[in-house]
Scaffold this motif. Sequence first.
Motif, PDB file in Angstrom:
ATOM      1  N   ARG A 441       0.849  -1.186   0.000  1.00 28.32           N
ATOM      2  CA  ARG A 441       0.000   0.000   0.000  1.00 28.32           C
ATOM      3  C   ARG A 441       0.885   1.237   0.000  1.00 28.32           C
ATOM      4  O   ARG A 441       2.021   1.195   0.449  1.00 28.32           O
ATOM      5  CB  ARG A 441      -0.913   0.014   1.237  1.00 28.32           C
ATOM      6  CG  ARG A 441      -1.992   1.091   1.199  1.00 28.32           C
ATOM      7  CD  ARG A 441      -2.882   0.989   2.415  1.00 28.32           C
ATOM      8  NE  ARG A 441      -3.806   2.112   2.480  1.00 28.32           N
ATOM      9  CZ  ARG A 441      -4.607   2.364   3.497  1.00 28.32           C
ATOM     10  NH1 ARG A 441      -4.612   1.555   4.546  1.00 28.32           N
ATOM     11  NH2 ARG A 441      -5.421   3.403   3.489  1.00 28.32           N
ATOM     12  N   PHE A 442       0.359   2.349  -0.538  1.00 29.74           N
ATOM     13  CA  PHE A 442       1.067   3.621  -0.426  1.00 29.74           C
ATOM     14  C   PHE A 442       0.049   4.719  -0.121  1.00 29.74           C
ATOM     15  O   PHE A 442      -1.144   4.588  -0.393  1.00 29.74           O
ATOM     16  CB  PHE A 442       1.856   3.945  -1.699  1.00 29.74           C
ATOM     17  CG  PHE A 442       1.005   4.240  -2.899  1.00 29.74           C
ATOM     18  CD1 PHE A 442       0.577   5.540  -3.178  1.00 29.74           C
ATOM     19  CD2 PHE A 442       0.625   3.223  -3.766  1.00 29.74           C
ATOM     20  CE1 PHE A 442      -0.202   5.810  -4.281  1.00 29.74           C
ATOM     21  CE2 PHE A 442      -0.158   3.489  -4.870  1.00 29.74           C
ATOM     22  CZ  PHE A 442      -0.575   4.786  -5.137  1.00 29.74           C
ATOM     23  N   VAL A 443       0.529   5.785   0.467  1.00 30.63           N
ATOM     24  CA  VAL A 443      -0.335   6.913   0.820  1.00 30.63           C
ATOM     25  C   VAL A 443       0.325   8.196   0.315  1.00 30.63           C
ATOM     26  O   VAL A 443       1.547   8.341   0.349  1.00 30.63           O
ATOM     27  CB  VAL A 443      -0.575   6.974   2.344  1.00 30.63           C
ATOM     28  CG1 VAL A 443       0.721   7.184   3.091  1.00 30.63           C
ATOM     29  CG2 VAL A 443      -1.581   8.055   2.700  1.00 30.63           C
ATOM     30  N   THR A 444      -0.523   9.103  -0.196  1.00 31.96           N
ATOM     31  CA  THR A 444      -0.049  10.372  -0.748  1.00 31.96           C
ATOM     32  C   THR A 444      -0.372  11.500   0.222  1.00 31.96           C
ATOM     33  O   THR A 444      -1.444  11.509   0.842  1.00 31.96           O
ATOM     34  CB  THR A 444      -0.731  10.655  -2.097  1.00 31.96           C
ATOM     35  OG1 THR A 444      -0.447   9.573  -2.991  1.00 31.96           O
ATOM     36  CG2 THR A 444      -0.231  11.957  -2.693  1.00 31.96           C
ATOM     37  N   TYR A 445       0.541  12.450   0.352  1.00 30.08           N
ATOM     38  CA  TYR A 445       0.327  13.576   1.259  1.00 30.08           C
ATOM     39  C   TYR A 445       0.295  14.870   0.452  1.00 30.08           C
ATOM     40  O   TYR A 445       1.291  15.274  -0.160  1.00 30.08           O
ATOM     41  CB  TYR A 445       1.429  13.618   2.325  1.00 30.08           C
ATOM     42  CG  TYR A 445       1.356  12.410   3.220  1.00 30.08           C
ATOM     43  CD1 TYR A 445       0.383  12.316   4.209  1.00 30.08           C
ATOM     44  CD2 TYR A 445       2.227  11.337   3.030  1.00 30.08           C
ATOM     45  CE1 TYR A 445       0.285  11.186   5.001  1.00 30.08           C
ATOM     46  CE2 TYR A 445       2.137  10.211   3.824  1.00 30.08           C
ATOM     47  CZ  TYR A 445       1.160  10.136   4.814  1.00 30.08           C
ATOM     48  OH  TYR A 445       1.057   9.014   5.588  1.00 30.08           O
ATOM     49  N   LEU A 446      -0.903  15.505   0.454  1.00 31.02           N
ATOM     50  CA  LEU A 446      -1.119  16.762  -0.256  1.00 31.02           C
ATOM     51  C   LEU A 446      -1.323  17.882   0.764  1.00 31.02           C
ATOM     52  O   LEU A 446      -1.144  17.693   1.963  1.00 31.02           O
ATOM     53  CB  LEU A 446      -2.337  16.635  -1.174  1.00 31.02           C
ATOM     54  CG  LEU A 446      -2.285  15.485  -2.202  1.00 31.02           C
ATOM     55  CD1 LEU A 446      -3.630  15.360  -2.911  1.00 31.02           C
ATOM     56  CD2 LEU A 446      -1.165  15.705  -3.197  1.00 31.02           C
ATOM     57  N   GLY A 447      -1.733  19.059   0.276  1.00 35.12           N
ATOM     58  CA  GLY A 447      -2.065  20.163   1.182  1.00 35.12           C
ATOM     59  C   GLY A 447      -0.908  21.066   1.504  1.00 35.12           C
ATOM     60  O   GLY A 447      -1.071  22.068   2.201  1.00 35.12           O
ATOM     61  N   ASP A 448       0.273  20.734   1.022  1.00 32.77           N
ATOM     62  CA  ASP A 448       1.437  21.596   1.240  1.00 32.77           C
ATOM     63  C   ASP A 448       1.588  22.479   0.007  1.00 32.77           C
ATOM     64  O   ASP A 448       1.837  21.989  -1.102  1.00 32.77           O
ATOM     65  CB  ASP A 448       2.676  20.730   1.456  1.00 32.77           C
ATOM     66  CG  ASP A 448       3.911  21.568   1.771  1.00 32.77           C
ATOM     67  OD1 ASP A 448       3.809  22.803   1.739  1.00 32.77           O
ATOM     68  OD2 ASP A 448       4.968  20.963   2.044  1.00 32.77           O
ATOM     69  N   ASP A 449       1.412  23.802   0.190  1.00 30.51           N
ATOM     70  CA  ASP A 449       1.464  24.712  -0.955  1.00 30.51           C
ATOM     71  C   ASP A 449       2.809  24.658  -1.668  1.00 30.51           C
ATOM     72  O   ASP A 449       2.888  24.896  -2.880  1.00 30.51           O
ATOM     73  CB  ASP A 449       1.179  26.148  -0.493  1.00 30.51           C
ATOM     74  CG  ASP A 449      -0.251  26.311   0.013  1.00 30.51           C
ATOM     75  OD1 ASP A 449      -1.101  25.487  -0.394  1.00 30.51           O
ATOM     76  OD2 ASP A 449      -0.499  27.235   0.813  1.00 30.51           O
ATOM     77  N   ALA A 450       3.852  24.362  -0.916  1.00 26.81           N
ATOM     78  CA  ALA A 450       5.187  24.320  -1.521  1.00 26.81           C
ATOM     79  C   ALA A 450       5.511  22.955  -2.125  1.00 26.81           C
ATOM     80  O   ALA A 450       6.600  22.758  -2.656  1.00 26.81           O
ATOM     81  CB  ALA A 450       6.238  24.685  -0.476  1.00 26.81           C
ATOM     82  N   ARG A 451       4.564  22.040  -2.044  1.00 26.00           N
ATOM     83  CA  ARG A 451       4.798  20.679  -2.562  1.00 26.00           C
ATOM     84  C   ARG A 451       4.983  20.723  -4.072  1.00 26.00           C
ATOM     85  O   ARG A 451       4.152  21.266  -4.797  1.00 26.00           O
ATOM     86  CB  ARG A 451       3.609  19.790  -2.214  1.00 26.00           C
ATOM     87  CG  ARG A 451       3.754  18.325  -2.633  1.00 26.00           C
ATOM     88  CD  ARG A 451       2.440  17.600  -2.341  1.00 26.00           C
ATOM     89  NE  ARG A 451       2.562  16.166  -2.494  1.00 26.00           N
ATOM     90  CZ  ARG A 451       2.398  15.507  -3.651  1.00 26.00           C
ATOM     91  NH1 ARG A 451       2.139  16.194  -4.761  1.00 26.00           N
ATOM     92  NH2 ARG A 451       2.499  14.195  -3.695  1.00 26.00           N
ATOM     93  N   PRO A 452       6.069  20.147  -4.600  1.00 29.43           N
ATOM     94  CA  PRO A 452       6.273  20.136  -6.052  1.00 29.43           C
ATOM     95  C   PRO A 452       5.138  19.404  -6.759  1.00 29.43           C
ATOM     96  O   PRO A 452       4.582  18.426  -6.237  1.00 29.43           O
ATOM     97  CB  PRO A 452       7.605  19.407  -6.214  1.00 29.43           C
ATOM     98  CG  PRO A 452       8.299  19.571  -4.904  1.00 29.43           C
ATOM     99  CD  PRO A 452       7.214  19.570  -3.874  1.00 29.43           C
ATOM    100  N   ALA A 453       4.819  19.854  -7.940  1.00 31.07           N
ATOM    101  CA  ALA A 453       3.719  19.262  -8.714  1.00 31.07           C
ATOM    102  C   ALA A 453       4.211  18.026  -9.458  1.00 31.07           C
ATOM    103  O   ALA A 453       4.284  17.987 -10.697  1.00 31.07           O
ATOM    104  CB  ALA A 453       3.153  20.295  -9.679  1.00 31.07           C
ATOM    105  N   LEU A 454       4.566  17.018  -8.695  1.00 27.54           N
ATOM    106  CA  LEU A 454       5.062  15.762  -9.262  1.00 27.54           C
ATOM    107  C   LEU A 454       4.222  14.605  -8.741  1.00 27.54           C
ATOM    108  O   LEU A 454       3.686  14.660  -7.626  1.00 27.54           O
ATOM    109  CB  LEU A 454       6.534  15.539  -8.890  1.00 27.54           C
ATOM    110  CG  LEU A 454       7.552  16.574  -9.391  1.00 27.54           C
ATOM    111  CD1 LEU A 454       8.929  16.256  -8.825  1.00 27.54           C
ATOM    112  CD2 LEU A 454       7.599  16.602 -10.908  1.00 27.54           C
TER     113      LEU A 454
END
Length: 755
Positions: A441-454
């Motif tokens: 399984r894997f989990v994705t972490y969003l919500g960080d404005d500085a997170r690269p768009a990858l």
Amino acid sequence: MTCQNCVRHVREVLQAVPGVRRVEVDLSTGETTVNRSMESNGHTTQDLIDAVAAAGFTARAVSAGVEASTASRRPANWDQPLILGVVVTLFLAAGEWIFGWHGMAWFAWTGFVLGSLVQFHTGREFYVGAWNQLKRRRSSMDTLVALGSTAAYLLSVAMLFRGGEGHLHFLDAATIVTVIRLGHWIEARVSRRSEDALRSLMALAPETALRQEKDGSEKRVPVSALGLNDAVVLRPGDAIPTDGTVIEGESAVDEAMLTGESMPVDKRLHDRLYAGTHNLNARIVMLVTGIGEQTALARIIEAVYRAQTSRANIQRLADRISSIFVPLVIVVALLTAAAWMFAPETMLGAHAALAGVLWQPRLPEATWVTALMHLAAVLIVACPCAMGLATPAAIMVSANTAARRGILVRDGVALEKAGYIDTVVFDKTGTLTVGEPRLMRFVTYLGDDARPALDEMRVAVSLARMSSHPVCKAVAGYGCEPYAIRDCREIRGRGMEALLELDAFQTEPYVLRLGSLKWLGGLGTDFSRAVPFINEWAAKGGTLLGIAVNQHLMGVIAVRDGLKPGAAEVIDQLRRRGCLVCMITGDHPASARAIAREVGIDEANVFAEAGPDAKPELVANLQSSGRRVAFVGDGINDAPALERSDLGIAVQRASDISRNASDLVLLRSDIGVIPEALGLARVTLRKIRQNLFWAFFYNVAAIPLAALGFLSPMLCAVLMGFSDLVVLGNALTLNWWRPQLGAPVKVNNAESQDP
């Protein structure tokens, strides 16, 4: 050559010649086969002959045809001089003990003629061996036999030509030569059984193969005619001639003789095939990828041979004693003769004092006859061969037994070290686990404005596909298109790192990382949001990988590797044997503890989040506390720990043997043979000690008894041959050794504890 000790000396001097790879010496035929590498550094066959001559033996080169014709002229079971010796000895014994002819003149002269034939024909090898050694100012067992039998023979000749008064000892002289030669004949055949495993391995590969020609036709050719990338057709029941890969068809292959695996292995397109294994139930075509010494079978044969012919440290004491043994025995024999000649009352007093406790033998009447007979007895009864064979015989049989169980032993020192192991450290991946992790399984972490768009999984796959680590292979199999990364590097024991530029307007490339949470956390990645996921999968024994771009957390992957069948039983067996069992891994501590609970390892002996340097450090710490440590690894990232440990055990496939530097190599992934290997090593050490005790005890007891007149020369000859057979027979019992897994074994300082 007259005994296995001679065989050992010849083998050792030939192995010392540069370029020699393998030496096979057959005592029964007197033939030696030398296998040399292509790079022999200019050394010729004459160099081999000179090396043998320098050791006190004679040799000549023969062609294959001459060798075959010579062997064909030999009787199937007996050689002619030995037959002569047996017939004459039986005749003389019957004449003296049954028919009572010993007082008759015709029987005395008949004994002289027949005894001379035995002395100088049957005993010729002893004289030749003693003379060759004497020319080089050395001595051997041949020296003792030649001197002892000659003393009894010349004594009888002198008495005969002085009028024949008194008891003649032609029977004693003939018995000495015949019995010792018979003992060596038996010894040669018994010792051949200790090499059965090596001969079985050498006979695995077939002599011919069915090559598929370019036009599709099939042609039977010698295996030596095969080349790389040739196509070979394998029919059901065929032995596989070389290493290769399947390019057509599917079948089951029996690899039992090579790896010890009892169940056939299914082979499909692109699967590896090994020389010496057998195709079972369908037609397949293979592409040759390894020939000659490049095959796994050849490397296994080389490893078994190296173990058989190596020396253990415990052998050095016996070798030092053997080197001075023969001169010492000659001195003792001369002192014995002098004592009986010039101080007979003292010797008779000592003899009488012990006769009441032991037995009362009949002594010759004449003082000088008594002196010479006891001199001969001391020379004959001494047996340096038993000391010389005590260790190598046990090591050879043990190496064969291990090979039959799918265990390759590097050398005798490794076998000796294995017998003293009291701590076993397992690297988790590929040893306790199957070594084929799956992405769970894997989990994705969003919500960080500085997170690269990858895309986090494209990042993970891009990095994972550049590594051969089993965990990375599990991630690389995820179905997505990788990025075009550059400057990728693998940081051993931590993870992967690379750079990514999406377009020319990007000011700085992205730094992509995939690896352990500890490593990424140390670089500034925040895992606080991933704690619930980490705790959940760590409790399930999963391996957790973080995905980061620059310092931003992109996601976390859970990968799990199943335990090997029987892993818990192996740990239990080792603990019952008295071994401390530890596990080291780069996994999260919770994951490591979960695996440890499943297999039965105490949590106090689990070392998690261990970097590449932590493994050899752990081994060193255990050693500093007085423990003898075996490290079990899969040979990928464990080389420093395998090298640092007292005993390195690599769990590998046959194709990996050439890259292995461990003391023991398991040819199959089943770790159940580890307790067997340690148990076999301990039994081997016990056999070596028993052999050495017998060899020393025999000589310490027999020489004084012979000197004091309690052993006749004939009985001494029987005892000397018997001592060799005791050593060889005791070593051969290792062929029937079976592990007793239920019985605990006491080992010093082996209580389970936190190191």
